[in-house]
Design a protein around this motif. Structure first.
Motif, PDB file in Angstrom:
ATOM      1  N   ASP A 198       0.828  -1.215   0.000  1.00  0.00           N
ATOM      2  CA  ASP A 198       0.000   0.000   0.000  1.00  0.00           C
ATOM      3  C   ASP A 198       0.861   1.263   0.000  1.00  0.00           C
ATOM      4  O   ASP A 198       0.514   2.261  -0.630  1.00  0.00           O
ATOM      5  CB  ASP A 198      -0.916   0.017   1.230  1.00  0.00           C
ATOM      6  N   ALA A 199       1.984   1.192   0.695  1.00  0.00           N
ATOM      7  CA  ALA A 199       2.819   2.383   0.877  1.00  0.00           C
ATOM      8  C   ALA A 199       3.595   2.767  -0.375  1.00  0.00           C
ATOM      9  O   ALA A 199       3.851   3.956  -0.603  1.00  0.00           O
ATOM     10  CB  ALA A 199       3.792   2.159   2.033  1.00  0.00           C
ATOM     11  N   ILE A 200       3.953   1.783  -1.201  1.00  0.00           N
ATOM     12  CA  ILE A 200       4.910   2.094  -2.271  1.00  0.00           C
ATOM     13  C   ILE A 200       4.453   1.761  -3.685  1.00  0.00           C
ATOM     14  O   ILE A 200       4.902   2.360  -4.654  1.00  0.00           O
ATOM     15  CB  ILE A 200       6.259   1.370  -1.979  1.00  0.00           C
ATOM     16  N   VAL A 201       3.520   0.799  -3.828  1.00  0.00           N
ATOM     17  CA  VAL A 201       3.143   0.326  -5.169  1.00  0.00           C
ATOM     18  C   VAL A 201       2.056   1.217  -5.767  1.00  0.00           C
ATOM     19  O   VAL A 201       1.033   1.481  -5.129  1.00  0.00           O
ATOM     20  CB  VAL A 201       2.673  -1.137  -5.126  1.00  0.00           C
ATOM     21  N   THR A 202       2.288   1.666  -6.971  1.00  0.00           N
ATOM     22  CA  THR A 202       1.351   2.529  -7.684  1.00  0.00           C
ATOM     23  C   THR A 202       0.329   1.679  -8.435  1.00  0.00           C
ATOM     24  O   THR A 202       0.694   0.752  -9.161  1.00  0.00           O
ATOM     25  CB  THR A 202       2.092   3.418  -8.699  1.00  0.00           C
ATOM     26  N   THR A 203      -0.935   2.003  -8.242  1.00  0.00           N
ATOM     27  CA  THR A 203      -1.992   1.293  -8.949  1.00  0.00           C
ATOM     28  C   THR A 203      -2.219   1.930 -10.314  1.00  0.00           C
ATOM     29  O   THR A 203      -2.321   3.146 -10.423  1.00  0.00           O
ATOM     30  CB  THR A 203      -3.305   1.338  -8.147  1.00  0.00           C
ATOM     31  N   THR A 204      -2.315   1.133 -11.360  1.00  0.00           N
ATOM     32  CA  THR A 204      -2.544   1.656 -12.707  1.00  0.00           C
ATOM     33  C   THR A 204      -3.982   2.150 -12.846  1.00  0.00           C
ATOM     34  O   THR A 204      -4.873   1.734 -12.098  1.00  0.00           O
ATOM     35  CB  THR A 204      -2.282   0.576 -13.770  1.00  0.00           C
ATOM     36  N   LEU A 205      -4.207   3.027 -13.828  1.00  0.00           N
ATOM     37  CA  LEU A 205      -5.556   3.529 -14.095  1.00  0.00           C
ATOM     38  C   LEU A 205      -6.498   2.371 -14.399  1.00  0.00           C
ATOM     39  O   LEU A 205      -7.626   2.322 -13.895  1.00  0.00           O
ATOM     40  CB  LEU A 205      -5.531   4.518 -15.262  1.00  0.00           C
ATOM     41  N   GLN A 206      -6.054   1.433 -15.215  1.00  0.00           N
ATOM     42  CA  GLN A 206      -6.900   0.308 -15.590  1.00  0.00           C
ATOM     43  C   GLN A 206      -7.308  -0.495 -14.357  1.00  0.00           C
ATOM     44  O   GLN A 206      -8.458  -0.935 -14.246  1.00  0.00           O
ATOM     45  CB  GLN A 206      -6.164  -0.595 -16.587  1.00  0.00           C
ATOM     46  N   GLU A 207      -6.367  -0.674 -13.421  1.00  0.00           N
ATOM     47  CA  GLU A 207      -6.685  -1.431 -12.212  1.00  0.00           C
ATOM     48  C   GLU A 207      -7.659  -0.666 -11.321  1.00  0.00           C
ATOM     49  O   GLU A 207      -8.545  -1.259 -10.699  1.00  0.00           O
ATOM     50  CB  GLU A 207      -5.399  -1.745 -11.445  1.00  0.00           C
ATOM     51  N   ARG A 208      -7.496   0.651 -11.249  1.00  0.00           N
ATOM     52  CA  ARG A 208      -8.416   1.458 -10.433  1.00  0.00           C
ATOM     53  C   ARG A 208      -9.838   1.385 -11.004  1.00  0.00           C
ATOM     54  O   ARG A 208     -10.812   1.265 -10.266  1.00  0.00           O
ATOM     55  CB  ARG A 208      -7.935   2.910 -10.381  1.00  0.00           C
ATOM     56  N   VAL A 209      -9.938   1.463 -12.322  1.00  0.00           N
ATOM     57  CA  VAL A 209     -11.255   1.369 -12.957  1.00  0.00           C
ATOM     58  C   VAL A 209     -11.818  -0.042 -12.782  1.00  0.00           C
ATOM     59  O   VAL A 209     -13.022  -0.218 -12.567  1.00  0.00           O
ATOM     60  CB  VAL A 209     -11.172   1.750 -14.452  1.00  0.00           C
ATOM     61  N   PHE A 210     -10.947  -1.045 -12.860  1.00  0.00           N
ATOM     62  CA  PHE A 210     -11.388  -2.421 -12.643  1.00  0.00           C
ATOM     63  C   PHE A 210     -11.978  -2.573 -11.237  1.00  0.00           C
ATOM     64  O   PHE A 210     -13.026  -3.212 -11.051  1.00  0.00           O
ATOM     65  CB  PHE A 210     -10.216  -3.384 -12.821  1.00  0.00           C
ATOM     66  N   ASP A 211     -11.313  -1.991 -10.238  1.00  0.00           N
ATOM     67  CA  ASP A 211     -11.832  -2.037  -8.863  1.00  0.00           C
ATOM     68  C   ASP A 211     -13.187  -1.338  -8.775  1.00  0.00           C
ATOM     69  O   ASP A 211     -14.088  -1.785  -8.055  1.00  0.00           O
ATOM     70  CB  ASP A 211     -10.842  -1.373  -7.899  1.00  0.00           C
ATOM     71  N   MET A 212     -13.327  -0.236  -9.512  1.00  0.00           N
ATOM     72  CA  MET A 212     -14.576   0.516  -9.494  1.00  0.00           C
ATOM     73  C   MET A 212     -15.709  -0.292 -10.127  1.00  0.00           C
ATOM     74  O   MET A 212     -16.810  -0.378  -9.566  1.00  0.00           O
ATOM     75  CB  MET A 212     -14.410   1.844 -10.237  1.00  0.00           C
ATOM     76  N   THR A 213     -15.451  -0.912 -11.273  1.00  0.00           N
ATOM     77  CA  THR A 213     -16.497  -1.720 -11.915  1.00  0.00           C
ATOM     78  C   THR A 213     -16.793  -2.979 -11.103  1.00  0.00           C
ATOM     79  O   THR A 213     -17.915  -3.485 -11.124  1.00  0.00           O
ATOM     80  CB  THR A 213     -16.099  -2.103 -13.356  1.00  0.00           C
ATOM     81  N   ASP A 214     -15.802  -3.464 -10.373  1.00  0.00           N
ATOM     82  CA  ASP A 214     -16.012  -4.605  -9.490  1.00  0.00           C
ATOM     83  C   ASP A 214     -16.978  -4.220  -8.366  1.00  0.00           C
ATOM     84  O   ASP A 214     -17.880  -4.993  -8.013  1.00  0.00           O
ATOM     85  CB  ASP A 214     -14.677  -5.070  -8.908  1.00  0.00           C
ATOM     86  N   ILE A 241     -11.928   7.690 -18.359  1.00  0.00           N
ATOM     87  CA  ILE A 241     -12.456   6.580 -17.559  1.00  0.00           C
ATOM     88  C   ILE A 241     -13.596   5.865 -18.292  1.00  0.00           C
ATOM     89  O   ILE A 241     -13.689   4.641 -18.273  1.00  0.00           O
ATOM     90  CB  ILE A 241     -12.969   7.096 -16.193  1.00  0.00           C
ATOM     91  N   LEU A 242     -14.451   6.639 -18.951  1.00  0.00           N
ATOM     92  CA  LEU A 242     -15.655   6.092 -19.571  1.00  0.00           C
ATOM     93  C   LEU A 242     -15.370   4.966 -20.574  1.00  0.00           C
ATOM     94  O   LEU A 242     -16.059   3.932 -20.555  1.00  0.00           O
ATOM     95  CB  LEU A 242     -16.459   7.217 -20.224  1.00  0.00           C
ATOM     96  N   PRO A 243     -14.367   5.089 -21.456  1.00  0.00           N
ATOM     97  CA  PRO A 243     -14.090   3.978 -22.378  1.00  0.00           C
ATOM     98  C   PRO A 243     -13.689   2.685 -21.656  1.00  0.00           C
ATOM     99  O   PRO A 243     -14.001   1.596 -22.128  1.00  0.00           O
ATOM    100  CB  PRO A 243     -12.933   4.505 -23.233  1.00  0.00           C
ATOM    101  N   LEU A 244     -12.999   2.825 -20.519  1.00  0.00           N
ATOM    102  CA  LEU A 244     -12.596   1.649 -19.755  1.00  0.00           C
ATOM    103  C   LEU A 244     -13.800   0.987 -19.087  1.00  0.00           C
ATOM    104  O   LEU A 244     -13.867  -0.244 -18.972  1.00  0.00           O
ATOM    105  CB  LEU A 244     -11.556   2.037 -18.704  1.00  0.00           C
ATOM    106  N   VAL A 245     -14.767   1.805 -18.654  1.00  0.00           N
ATOM    107  CA  VAL A 245     -16.004   1.270 -18.082  1.00  0.00           C
ATOM    108  C   VAL A 245     -16.797   0.549 -19.173  1.00  0.00           C
ATOM    109  O   VAL A 245     -17.314  -0.552 -18.962  1.00  0.00           O
ATOM    110  CB  VAL A 245     -16.845   2.391 -17.439  1.00  0.00           C
ATOM    111  N   ALA A 246     -16.879   1.170 -20.350  1.00  0.00           N
ATOM    112  CA  ALA A 246     -17.576   0.540 -21.477  1.00  0.00           C
ATOM    113  C   ALA A 246     -16.920  -0.786 -21.842  1.00  0.00           C
ATOM    114  O   ALA A 246     -17.601  -1.793 -22.090  1.00  0.00           O
ATOM    115  CB  ALA A 246     -17.560   1.484 -22.682  1.00  0.00           C
ATOM    116  N   ARG A 247     -15.600  -0.799 -21.867  1.00  0.00           N
ATOM    117  CA  ARG A 247     -14.857  -2.030 -22.177  1.00  0.00           C
ATOM    118  C   ARG A 247     -15.166  -3.123 -21.151  1.00  0.00           C
ATOM    119  O   ARG A 247     -15.349  -4.291 -21.511  1.00  0.00           O
ATOM    120  CB  ARG A 247     -13.355  -1.739 -22.202  1.00  0.00           C
TER     121      ARG A 247
END
Length: 328
Positions: A198-214, A241-247
């Motif tokens: 949590d302290a050091i690893v950067t989450t990618t945009l795709q992973e953040r959107v994946f968590d959101m759609t999850d 963000i919207l294209p990733l949600v659509a995907r």
């Protein structure tokens, strides 16, 4: 990949290689291994090594150079990257590869996309080797990561390693970079913990959107909105963000249909074109919707994109409405 290792080990390097696929990290590793074996990396001013990159490369120049005898060496090496030669007709070069490359030259093509039905692909496959680099499965990625962790004499629980992979995604370049950061951060520790990740690893945009759609699929509306607002705080544009949600909705729909037809995870992954590592998660997400809801959600994402483009609705409002509607 094993073909390249065997060729280097046996000292029987072929006249031509095609390395293709989306896994850039692995492709680069094997490309450099082959170049080193050919002596192309021995000297920055190596007169027997030439590199061409991008569209608009002169094919005649490549063929002329390939026909030139190496200077006080056994081999001349030519590296061609992202040329697009394997997506369009290149009959002259295909014929040259098939019939005329001298034994004193090796040409290496590094491409992201190829047409396997084309003459170029068939010519390389017949005259040398065409090697595809795709993202390894979850088990292979875990083994690869553990090798790096063990090399640094660290310990990590399987659940923490899975959490690390969830945050980084399965792009090996990003995973390697984030693992190096994590190992440096934990230099004085014996074990890597979730708190370290949590302290050091950067989450990618795709992973953040994946968590959101999850969260949306699990009907955790507040969590989905919180994740969305976090993306906005990170200056991520809603239109990105919207294209990733659509995907995500499109993949869920395909996964649901294929699952109903009896496909297993590997078959679904191949059909949909998604890494097998994520298929189980998409199957779980798809359970939160009917096929009709997924079709409606995907259609609404596309329509919202068009409304945003025409200025009929603000992008942040359009996306928030979709999140609320499909997480409720």
């Amino acid at each position: 990949m094993q073909t390249i290792n065997n060729d280097i080990r046996d000292g029987r390097i072929k006249k031509v290689y095609l390395m293709y696929g989306q896994e850039v990290y692995l492709k680069l590793q094997y490309r450099e291994k082959l170049l080193k074996a050919l002596g192309a990396r021995d000297d920055d001013s190596n007169m027997n090594f030439a590199e061409f990159s991008g569209k608009g490369i002169d094919i005649k120049e490549i063929m002329s150079l390939a026909d030139t005898m190496p200077f006080f060496a056994d081999k001349r090496t030519i590296l061609v990257t992202d040329s697009g030669f394997f997506k369009t007709a290149q009959d002259d070069l295909a014929d040259y590869i098939k019939e005329s490359i001298p034994d004193t030259t090796t040409i290496i093509f590094d491409e992201r996309e190829v047409d396997q039905r084309g003459r170029m692909f068939k010519a390389v496959k017949n005259a040398g080797s065409a090697v595809e680099f795709s993202t390894p499965d979850e088990a292979t990625l875990r083994k690869w990561l553990m090798a790096g962790i063990n090399r640094d004499n660290k310990k990590i629980e399987p659940s923490v390693l899975a959490y690390f992979m969830q945050r980084t995604g399965v792009d090996m370049s990003n995973m390697s970079s984030e693992l190096n950061k994590l190992l440096c951060y934990c230099m004085k520790k014996d074990e890597i913990t979730k708190e370290d990740v949590d302290a050091i690893v950067t989450t990618t945009l795709q992973e953040r959107v994946f968590d959101m759609t999850d969260a949306m699929a699990s009907k955790q509306q507040q969590k989905a909105l919180m994740l969305y607002y976090e993306l906005l705080e990170l200056k991520t544009a809603p239109q990105g963000i919207l294209p990733l949600v659509a995907r995500a909705f499109n993949i869920m729909l395909q996964v649901k249909e294929l699952k109903e037809k009896g496909y297993d995870k590997a078959g679904i992954a191949k059909k949909v074109g998604v890494n097998p590592y994520f298929i189980g998660k998409y199957i779980d997400q798809a359970k939160g919707y009917t096929k009709e809801e997924l079709m409606e959600a995907f259609k609404e994402c596309i329509e919202s994109t068009e409304k945003i483009r025409r200025g009929l609705i603000a992008d942040n409002i359009a996306l928030e409405m979709i999140i609320v509607k499909y997480s409720g």
